[in-house]
Motif scaffolding. Structure first.
Motif, PDB file in Angstrom:
ATOM      1  N   THR A   1       0.924  -1.104   0.116  1.00 17.22           N
ATOM      2  CA  THR A   1      -0.083   0.038  -0.027  1.00 17.22           C
ATOM      3  C   THR A   1       0.795   1.183   0.011  1.00 17.22           C
ATOM      4  OG1 THR A   1      -1.616  -1.219   1.278  1.00 17.22           O
ATOM      5  CG2 THR A   1      -1.942   1.227   1.231  1.00 17.22           C
ATOM      6  N   ARG A   2       0.499   2.016  -0.906  1.00 18.54           N
ATOM      7  CA  ARG A   2       1.416   3.339  -1.171  1.00 18.54           C
ATOM      8  C   ARG A   2       0.483   4.354  -0.792  1.00 18.54           C
ATOM      9  NH1 ARG A   2       6.189   3.569  -5.048  1.00 18.54           N
ATOM     10  NH2 ARG A   2       6.772   5.724  -4.827  1.00 18.54           N
ATOM     11  N   PHE A   3       1.050   5.455  -0.203  1.00 17.92           N
ATOM     12  CA  PHE A   3       0.062   6.697   0.540  1.00 17.92           C
ATOM     13  C   PHE A   3       0.936   7.713   0.721  1.00 17.92           C
ATOM     14  CE2 PHE A   3       0.910   3.864   4.005  1.00 17.92           C
ATOM     15  CZ  PHE A   3       1.501   4.827   5.010  1.00 17.92           C
ATOM     16  N   ARG A   4       0.119   8.892   0.847  1.00 14.73           N
ATOM     17  CA  ARG A   4       0.924  10.170   0.897  1.00 14.73           C
ATOM     18  C   ARG A   4       0.435  10.577   2.318  1.00 14.73           C
ATOM     19  NH1 ARG A   4       0.202  10.991  -4.529  1.00 14.73           N
ATOM     20  NH2 ARG A   4       1.969  10.948  -5.769  1.00 14.73           N
ATOM     21  N   VAL A   5       1.483  11.406   3.287  1.00 12.66           N
ATOM     22  CA  VAL A   5       1.073  11.965   4.508  1.00 12.66           C
ATOM     23  C   VAL A   5       1.960  13.435   4.355  1.00 12.66           C
ATOM     24  CG1 VAL A   5       1.535  11.588   6.724  1.00 12.66           C
ATOM     25  CG2 VAL A   5       0.916   9.608   5.655  1.00 12.66           C
ATOM     26  N   SER A   6       1.077  14.200   5.018  1.00 14.05           N
ATOM     27  CA  SER A   6       1.861  15.474   4.968  1.00 14.05           C
ATOM     28  C   SER A   6       2.880  15.475   5.968  1.00 14.05           C
ATOM     29  CB  SER A   6       0.748  16.572   5.346  1.00 14.05           C
ATOM     30  OG  SER A   6       0.289  16.295   6.755  1.00 14.05           O
ATOM     31  N   ALA A   7       4.085  16.281   5.656  1.00 14.71           N
ATOM     32  CA  ALA A   7       5.139  16.361   6.396  1.00 14.71           C
ATOM     33  C   ALA A   7       4.918  16.820   8.061  1.00 14.71           C
ATOM     34  CB  ALA A   7       6.041  17.571   5.823  1.00 14.71           C
ATOM     35  N   GLU A   8       3.775  17.436   8.129  1.00  9.01           N
ATOM     36  CA  GLU A   8       3.766  17.770   9.670  1.00  9.01           C
ATOM     37  C   GLU A   8       3.125  16.509  10.542  1.00  9.01           C
ATOM     38  OE1 GLU A   8       0.310  19.776   7.301  1.00  9.01           O
ATOM     39  OE2 GLU A   8       2.360  19.799   7.150  1.00  9.01           O
ATOM     40  N   HIS A   9       2.544  15.521   9.496  1.00 10.55           N
ATOM     41  CA  HIS A   9       1.917  14.414  10.363  1.00 10.55           C
ATOM     42  C   HIS A   9       3.071  13.216  10.100  1.00 10.55           C
ATOM     43  CE1 HIS A   9      -2.189  16.312   9.695  1.00 10.55           C
ATOM     44  NE2 HIS A   9      -1.852  16.335  11.056  1.00 10.55           N
ATOM     45  N   ALA A  10       4.176  13.348   9.692  1.00 12.82           N
ATOM     46  CA  ALA A  10       5.113  12.142   9.596  1.00 12.82           C
ATOM     47  C   ALA A  10       5.239  11.578  10.862  1.00 12.82           C
ATOM     48  CB  ALA A  10       6.163  12.524   8.762  1.00 12.82           C
ATOM     49  N   THR A  11       5.759  12.390  11.890  1.00 14.86           N
ATOM     50  CA  THR A  11       6.074  11.933  13.313  1.00 14.86           C
ATOM     51  C   THR A  11       4.753  11.154  14.007  1.00 14.86           C
ATOM     52  OG1 THR A  11       7.779  13.584  13.360  1.00 14.86           O
ATOM     53  CG2 THR A  11       7.012  12.443  15.566  1.00 14.86           C
ATOM     54  N   ASP A  12       3.719  11.826  13.852  1.00 16.55           N
ATOM     55  CA  ASP A  12       2.507  11.095  14.203  1.00 16.55           C
ATOM     56  C   ASP A  12       2.143   9.767  13.640  1.00 16.55           C
ATOM     57  OD1 ASP A  12       1.978  13.661  15.713  1.00 16.55           O
ATOM     58  OD2 ASP A  12       0.570  14.259  14.176  1.00 16.55           O
ATOM     59  N   LEU A  13       2.312   9.600  12.069  1.00 24.05           N
ATOM     60  CA  LEU A  13       2.190   8.476  11.582  1.00 24.05           C
ATOM     61  C   LEU A  13       2.965   7.179  12.352  1.00 24.05           C
ATOM     62  CD1 LEU A  13       0.902   7.210   8.916  1.00 24.05           C
ATOM     63  CD2 LEU A  13       3.022   7.186   8.050  1.00 24.05           C
ATOM     64  N   VAL A  14       4.381   7.722  12.544  1.00 29.12           N
ATOM     65  CA  VAL A  14       5.207   6.777  13.065  1.00 29.12           C
ATOM     66  C   VAL A  14       4.887   6.265  14.328  1.00 29.12           C
ATOM     67  CG1 VAL A  14       7.643   6.594  13.723  1.00 29.12           C
ATOM     68  CG2 VAL A  14       7.070   7.414  11.614  1.00 29.12           C
ATOM     69  N   ALA A  15       4.322   7.286  15.123  1.00 29.21           N
ATOM     70  CA  ALA A  15       3.901   7.209  16.526  1.00 29.21           C
ATOM     71  C   ALA A  15       2.646   6.259  16.625  1.00 29.21           C
ATOM     72  CB  ALA A  15       3.706   8.301  17.284  1.00 29.21           C
ATOM     73  N   ALA A  16       1.617   6.300  15.687  1.00 27.78           N
ATOM     74  CA  ALA A  16       0.656   5.529  15.512  1.00 27.78           C
ATOM     75  C   ALA A  16       0.832   4.043  15.042  1.00 27.78           C
ATOM     76  CB  ALA A  16      -0.503   6.292  14.459  1.00 27.78           C
ATOM     77  N   ARG A  17       2.029   3.849  14.600  1.00 27.79           N
ATOM     78  CA  ARG A  17       2.045   2.656  13.919  1.00 27.79           C
ATOM     79  C   ARG A  17       2.345   1.364  14.860  1.00 27.79           C
ATOM     80  NH1 ARG A  17       2.144   0.180   9.066  1.00 27.79           N
ATOM     81  NH2 ARG A  17       3.654  -1.087   8.815  1.00 27.79           N
ATOM     82  N   GLY A  18       2.362   1.710  16.112  1.00 23.12           N
ATOM     83  CA  GLY A  18       2.679   0.511  17.202  1.00 23.12           C
ATOM     84  C   GLY A  18       1.404   0.178  17.671  1.00 23.12           C
ATOM     85  N   PRO A  19       0.355   1.077  18.049  1.00 23.16           N
ATOM     86  CA  PRO A  19      -1.201   0.744  18.346  1.00 23.16           C
ATOM     87  C   PRO A  19      -1.673  -0.006  17.065  1.00 23.16           C
ATOM     88  CG  PRO A  19      -0.463   3.016  19.210  1.00 23.16           C
ATOM     89  CD  PRO A  19       0.622   2.635  18.365  1.00 23.16           C
ATOM     90  N   MET A  20      -1.481   0.457  15.716  1.00 27.48           N
ATOM     91  CA  MET A  20      -2.194  -0.075  14.596  1.00 27.48           C
ATOM     92  C   MET A  20      -1.647  -1.615  14.582  1.00 27.48           C
ATOM     93  SD  MET A  20      -1.817   0.513  10.640  1.00 27.48           S
ATOM     94  CE  MET A  20      -0.302  -0.792  10.422  1.00 27.48           C
ATOM     95  N   ILE A  21      -0.191  -1.956  14.791  1.00 28.72           N
ATOM     96  CA  ILE A  21       0.248  -3.313  14.461  1.00 28.72           C
ATOM     97  C   ILE A  21      -0.235  -3.995  15.581  1.00 28.72           C
ATOM     98  CG2 ILE A  21       2.283  -4.687  14.846  1.00 28.72           C
ATOM     99  CD1 ILE A  21       2.157  -3.199  12.190  1.00 28.72           C
TER     100      ILE A  21
END
Length: 95
Positions: free
Chosen positions: A8-28
């Motif tokens: 899955t390829r997707f785009r995330v705004s630069a200001e949300h990149a850190t939030d995306l990485v932080a949200a990864r653990g709970p998603m997994i």
């Protein structure tokens, strides 16, 4: 034995990149607890705000069942909410 791979390829705004990485653990954690056939995942940051999520499934049926559930758990929903644009979703076979 073969493994089904979701790309899955997707785009995330630069200001949300850190939030995306932080949200990864709970998603997994949600995937591990609720998605039969989930084997693991890797997240790759690409240039220009694009990301590639590589998810391994035991079978095509497990991948399809997960897709049908969508973002039905808080950790998954929070991760998905940070995605600005879905670029592509592909399914392949790891041999």
């Amino acid at each position: 034995m073969t493994t089904t791979v979701e790309l899955t390829r997707f785009r995330v705004s630069a200001e949300h990149a850190t939030d995306l990485v932080a949200a990864r653990g709970p998603m997994i954690a949600d995937f591990q607890a609720d998605r039969d056939g989930f084997l693991g995942a890797k997240l790759v940051q690409l240039p220009d705000g694009e990301w590639l999520d590589i998810v391994e499934w035991r079978s095509p049926a497990d991948f399809a069942a997960s897709r049908a559930k969508g973002g039905d758990l808080p950790g998954i929903e929070a991760f998905f909410a940070l995605i600005d644009e879905l670029v592509s979703v592909e399914e392949g076979t790891l041999r």
